[in-house]
Design a protein around this motif. Sequence first.
Motif, PDB file in Angstrom:
ATOM      1  N   GLN A  77       0.852  -1.197   0.000  1.00 34.35           N
ATOM      2  CA  GLN A  77       0.000   0.000   0.000  1.00 34.35           C
ATOM      3  C   GLN A  77       0.885   1.243   0.000  1.00 34.35           C
ATOM      4  OE1 GLN A  77      -3.743  -0.257   2.101  1.00 34.35           O
ATOM      5  NE2 GLN A  77      -3.179  -2.232   2.968  1.00 34.35           N
ATOM      6  N   GLY A  78       0.262   2.410   0.028  1.00 37.52           N
ATOM      7  CA  GLY A  78       1.031   3.649   0.089  1.00 37.52           C
ATOM      8  C   GLY A  78       1.452   4.193  -1.263  1.00 37.52           C
ATOM      9  N   GLY A  79       1.051   3.540  -2.338  1.00 41.00           N
ATOM     10  CA  GLY A  79       1.342   4.051  -3.675  1.00 41.00           C
ATOM     11  C   GLY A  79       2.818   3.969  -4.024  1.00 41.00           C
ATOM     12  N   ALA A  80       3.130   4.415  -5.234  1.00 39.78           N
ATOM     13  CA  ALA A  80       4.539   4.488  -5.648  1.00 39.78           C
ATOM     14  C   ALA A  80       5.290   5.413  -4.694  1.00 39.78           C
ATOM     15  CB  ALA A  80       4.631   4.988  -7.080  1.00 39.78           C
ATOM     16  N   THR A  81       4.586   6.394  -4.154  1.00 41.65           N
ATOM     17  CA  THR A  81       5.229   7.376  -3.281  1.00 41.65           C
ATOM     18  C   THR A  81       5.826   6.727  -2.025  1.00 41.65           C
ATOM     19  OG1 THR A  81       3.720   9.045  -4.133  1.00 41.65           O
ATOM     20  CG2 THR A  81       4.848   9.560  -2.076  1.00 41.65           C
ATOM     21  N   LEU A  82       5.162   5.728  -1.462  1.00 47.11           N
ATOM     22  CA  LEU A  82       5.768   5.065  -0.304  1.00 47.11           C
ATOM     23  C   LEU A  82       7.018   4.275  -0.725  1.00 47.11           C
ATOM     24  CD1 LEU A  82       5.548   4.676   2.767  1.00 47.11           C
ATOM     25  CD2 LEU A  82       4.447   2.493   2.317  1.00 47.11           C
ATOM     26  N   SER A 104       9.395  14.899 -12.743  1.00 46.97           N
ATOM     27  CA  SER A 104       8.876  15.211 -11.410  1.00 46.97           C
ATOM     28  C   SER A 104       8.926  14.011 -10.472  1.00 46.97           C
ATOM     29  CB  SER A 104       7.426  15.669 -11.492  1.00 46.97           C
ATOM     30  OG  SER A 104       7.234  16.495 -12.595  1.00 46.97           O
ATOM     31  N   TRP A 105       8.598  12.823 -11.005  1.00 43.26           N
ATOM     32  CA  TRP A 105       8.550  11.653 -10.109  1.00 43.26           C
ATOM     33  C   TRP A 105       9.944  11.242  -9.677  1.00 43.26           C
ATOM     34  CZ3 TRP A 105       4.191  11.582  -7.946  1.00 43.26           C
ATOM     35  CH2 TRP A 105       3.013  11.848  -8.658  1.00 43.26           C
ATOM     36  N   SER A 106      10.916  11.297 -10.600  1.00 47.51           N
ATOM     37  CA  SER A 106      12.309  10.990 -10.215  1.00 47.51           C
ATOM     38  C   SER A 106      12.792  11.982  -9.177  1.00 47.51           C
ATOM     39  CB  SER A 106      13.250  11.087 -11.417  1.00 47.51           C
ATOM     40  OG  SER A 106      12.737  10.471 -12.537  1.00 47.51           O
ATOM     41  N   ILE A 114      15.674   4.338 -11.843  1.00 46.11           N
ATOM     42  CA  ILE A 114      15.161   5.085 -13.006  1.00 46.11           C
ATOM     43  C   ILE A 114      13.635   5.151 -12.942  1.00 46.11           C
ATOM     44  CG2 ILE A 114      17.085   4.399 -14.510  1.00 46.11           C
ATOM     45  CD1 ILE A 114      15.099   2.402 -15.844  1.00 46.11           C
ATOM     46  N   THR A 115      13.073   6.116 -13.630  1.00 41.48           N
ATOM     47  CA  THR A 115      11.621   6.183 -13.838  1.00 41.48           C
ATOM     48  C   THR A 115      11.394   5.751 -15.285  1.00 41.48           C
ATOM     49  OG1 THR A 115      11.582   8.081 -12.353  1.00 41.48           O
ATOM     50  CG2 THR A 115       9.580   7.637 -13.614  1.00 41.48           C
ATOM     51  N   SER A 116      10.858   4.555 -15.446  1.00 40.82           N
ATOM     52  CA  SER A 116      10.771   3.947 -16.778  1.00 40.82           C
ATOM     53  C   SER A 116       9.964   4.797 -17.752  1.00 40.82           C
ATOM     54  CB  SER A 116      10.144   2.562 -16.618  1.00 40.82           C
ATOM     55  OG  SER A 116       9.881   1.998 -17.853  1.00 40.82           O
ATOM     56  N   ASN A 117       8.878   5.365 -17.252  1.00 40.49           N
ATOM     57  CA  ASN A 117       8.018   6.216 -18.094  1.00 40.49           C
ATOM     58  C   ASN A 117       7.641   7.457 -17.300  1.00 40.49           C
ATOM     59  OD1 ASN A 117       6.180   6.432 -20.580  1.00 40.49           O
ATOM     60  ND2 ASN A 117       4.731   6.717 -18.900  1.00 40.49           N
ATOM     61  N   ASN A 118       7.861   8.609 -17.920  1.00 43.21           N
ATOM     62  CA  ASN A 118       7.619   9.870 -17.222  1.00 43.21           C
ATOM     63  C   ASN A 118       6.247  10.408 -17.602  1.00 43.21           C
ATOM     64  OD1 ASN A 118      10.333  10.338 -15.816  1.00 43.21           O
ATOM     65  ND2 ASN A 118      10.839   9.642 -17.880  1.00 43.21           N
ATOM     66  N   MET A 172       7.878   1.808 -12.583  1.00 42.17           N
ATOM     67  CA  MET A 172       7.114   1.553 -13.824  1.00 42.17           C
ATOM     68  C   MET A 172       5.637   1.855 -13.628  1.00 42.17           C
ATOM     69  SD  MET A 172       8.745  -1.752 -15.707  1.00 42.17           S
ATOM     70  CE  MET A 172      10.522  -1.963 -15.845  1.00 42.17           C
ATOM     71  N   SER A 173       5.344   2.814 -12.753  1.00 48.32           N
ATOM     72  CA  SER A 173       3.935   3.082 -12.431  1.00 48.32           C
ATOM     73  C   SER A 173       3.079   3.303 -13.678  1.00 48.32           C
ATOM     74  CB  SER A 173       3.825   4.316 -11.539  1.00 48.32           C
ATOM     75  OG  SER A 173       4.353   4.033 -10.260  1.00 48.32           O
ATOM     76  N   SER A 174       3.623   4.016 -14.661  1.00 47.72           N
ATOM     77  CA  SER A 174       2.764   4.351 -15.796  1.00 47.72           C
ATOM     78  C   SER A 174       3.090   3.561 -17.056  1.00 47.72           C
ATOM     79  CB  SER A 174       2.814   5.860 -16.061  1.00 47.72           C
ATOM     80  OG  SER A 174       4.151   6.305 -16.173  1.00 47.72           O
ATOM     81  N   ASP A 175       3.990   2.559 -16.971  1.00 46.32           N
ATOM     82  CA  ASP A 175       4.175   1.743 -18.185  1.00 46.32           C
ATOM     83  C   ASP A 175       4.377   0.257 -17.914  1.00 46.32           C
ATOM     84  OD1 ASP A 175       6.824   1.796 -17.301  1.00 46.32           O
ATOM     85  OD2 ASP A 175       7.662   2.252 -19.283  1.00 46.32           O
ATOM     86  N   ALA A 228       5.209  -0.351  -9.137  1.00 42.62           N
ATOM     87  CA  ALA A 228       4.190   0.388  -9.885  1.00 42.62           C
ATOM     88  C   ALA A 228       2.932   0.534  -9.052  1.00 42.62           C
ATOM     89  CB  ALA A 228       3.851  -0.341 -11.187  1.00 42.62           C
ATOM     90  N   GLY A 229       2.471   1.753  -8.886  1.00 42.93           N
ATOM     91  CA  GLY A 229       1.113   1.952  -8.381  1.00 42.93           C
ATOM     92  C   GLY A 229       0.184   1.370  -9.437  1.00 42.93           C
ATOM     93  N   ALA A 230      -0.848   0.638  -9.013  1.00 45.58           N
ATOM     94  CA  ALA A 230      -1.666  -0.086  -9.999  1.00 45.58           C
ATOM     95  C   ALA A 230      -2.571   0.818 -10.829  1.00 45.58           C
ATOM     96  CB  ALA A 230      -2.516  -1.130  -9.277  1.00 45.58           C
ATOM     97  N   GLN A 231      -2.801   2.043 -10.355  1.00 49.94           N
ATOM     98  CA  GLN A 231      -3.925   2.831 -10.892  1.00 49.94           C
ATOM     99  C   GLN A 231      -3.742   3.417 -12.286  1.00 49.94           C
ATOM    100  OE1 GLN A 231      -1.970   3.674  -8.352  1.00 49.94           O
ATOM    101  NE2 GLN A 231      -1.522   5.839  -8.290  1.00 49.94           N
ATOM    102  N   LYS A 232      -2.596   3.149 -12.912  1.00 50.75           N
ATOM    103  CA  LYS A 232      -2.446   3.605 -14.294  1.00 50.75           C
ATOM    104  C   LYS A 232      -2.683   2.464 -15.282  1.00 50.75           C
ATOM    105  CE  LYS A 232      -0.234   7.381 -12.405  1.00 50.75           C
ATOM    106  NZ  LYS A 232       0.868   7.779 -11.545  1.00 50.75           N
ATOM    107  N   ASN A 233      -1.870   1.425 -15.168  1.00 52.38           N
ATOM    108  CA  ASN A 233      -1.980   0.390 -16.207  1.00 52.38           C
ATOM    109  C   ASN A 233      -2.395  -0.980 -15.688  1.00 52.38           C
ATOM    110  OD1 ASN A 233      -1.908   0.143 -18.975  1.00 52.38           O
ATOM    111  ND2 ASN A 233       0.219  -0.536 -19.053  1.00 52.38           N
TER     112      ASN A 233
HETATM  113  C1  LIG Z   1       1.556   8.401 -10.652  1.00 47.61           C
HETATM  114  C2  LIG Z   1       2.996   8.146 -10.487  1.00 47.61           C
HETATM  115  C3  LIG Z   1       3.596   8.112  -9.222  1.00 47.61           C
HETATM  116  C4  LIG Z   1       2.825   8.380  -7.950  1.00 47.61           C
HETATM  117  O1  LIG Z   1       2.047   7.291  -7.668  1.00 47.61           O
HETATM  118  P1  LIG Z   1       1.176   7.184  -6.314  1.00 47.61           P
HETATM  119  O2  LIG Z   1       0.683   5.783  -6.412  1.00 47.61           O
HETATM  120  O3  LIG Z   1       0.128   8.234  -6.401  1.00 47.61           O
HETATM  121  O4  LIG Z   1       2.095   7.402  -5.161  1.00 47.61           O
HETATM  122  C5  LIG Z   1       4.940   7.815  -9.154  1.00 47.61           C
HETATM  123  N1  LIG Z   1       5.676   7.587 -10.245  1.00 47.61           N
HETATM  124  C6  LIG Z   1       5.126   7.615 -11.489  1.00 47.61           C
HETATM  125  C7  LIG Z   1       5.984   7.347 -12.678  1.00 47.61           C
HETATM  126  C8  LIG Z   1       3.778   7.899 -11.641  1.00 47.61           C
HETATM  127  O5  LIG Z   1       3.229   7.939 -12.859  1.00 47.61           O
END
Ligand SMILES: *Cc1c(COP(=O)(O)O)cnc(C)c1O
Length: 360
Positions: A74-79, A102-104, A147-151, A173-176, A192-197
Amino acid sequence: MKGRIFNFNPGPAALPLPVLEEVQRDLLNYKGEGISVLEMSHRSKTFDGIIKDAERLMKEIMNIPDNYKVLFMQGGATLQFAAIPLNLIGNGQFAEYVNTGSWSTKAVKEAQKLGKKVNVAASSEEDNFSYIPTNFKVSPDAAYLHITSNNTIFGTQFHEYPNTGDVPLVADMSSDINCRRIDVSKFGLIYAGAQKNMGPSGVTIVIIREDLLEKSPDNIPTMTSYKIIGGKDSLYNTPPTFAIYIVKLVLEWMKEQGGLEKIEAVNKQKAQMIYNAIDRSSFYRGTAKANSRSLMNITFRLPSEELEKKFVAEALENGMLGLKGHRSVGGIRASIYNAVPLEAVEKLTDFMNKFEKANA
Ligand SMILES: *Cc1c(COP(=O)(O)O)cnc(C)c1O
């Protein structure tokens, strides 16, 4: 389906319609059990089957080697921005980060906030994060390279991952995640936070090599400890059960689509359609350098901010939601994750052409 519109939201984002329909069908009475998954014990046999299926399907679809574990946290990618340095940077050690947006930047700051030593190995900040740096050196004694795979905000994506030798490669890899075939064995950790892909918000997927799982110090918060969460198969405490259930359904849907190769082909087709619409016009201007363009988040500008506002408003009137760029950068962003169908992209490119004719 009546009333549904095309959803280009960056996250939480579109889910496959068949998944939503299955959730609806089974919502009140899951497979004849007389209760909803929402009401079920996380220790029940049924939920145990769901979470095991989710892990098994992740391994199968992504070809994850046996010496990796899939965790649901839990806690998203941010945790994870905190968990990764807490678990993996030992006393006297440091880690390296590639800063591509921004995420990196947030990931670097979080590690520093925890008193960890961090080097920025490469950055594209001087050019407004419009490209992915290549040809940089990784210190052989770094605890990992992040690295942040996808920005998601800047619309850039790694097309080749850096070769880090023995240094574990860690990727946001939150968004890819699962937008294309990757070689998981090149990575020490993927999150990866699940809420994108992959599903709804509330669950974060962590794929970790087993030797790294053992590194967690004993004095870090339990909920960030890979050793503890992994040792309990993601059931140390109550996990986000409903979100994990939906991730499982999304994975089943991916298999039905023909797996990653098929999904990747459609994603490339979708992205190319929009990039073509941008490239053949002098009205639209892509913000990412051509060799760093993302398959998932396509960012572009119009000649003025007024026209961008008008574009977003008229797109919505035409049944297309979520095209406004991130508030920190402005412009337009089309997020075309796996669950966004080809028809949505056809409709968008058609709209782009018409809008240009009417407003150029
Ligand atoms: C959305 C996103 C985050 C933040 O995700 P949370 O689950 O809201 O913490 C981090 N990194 C990337 C690349 C994102 O797209």
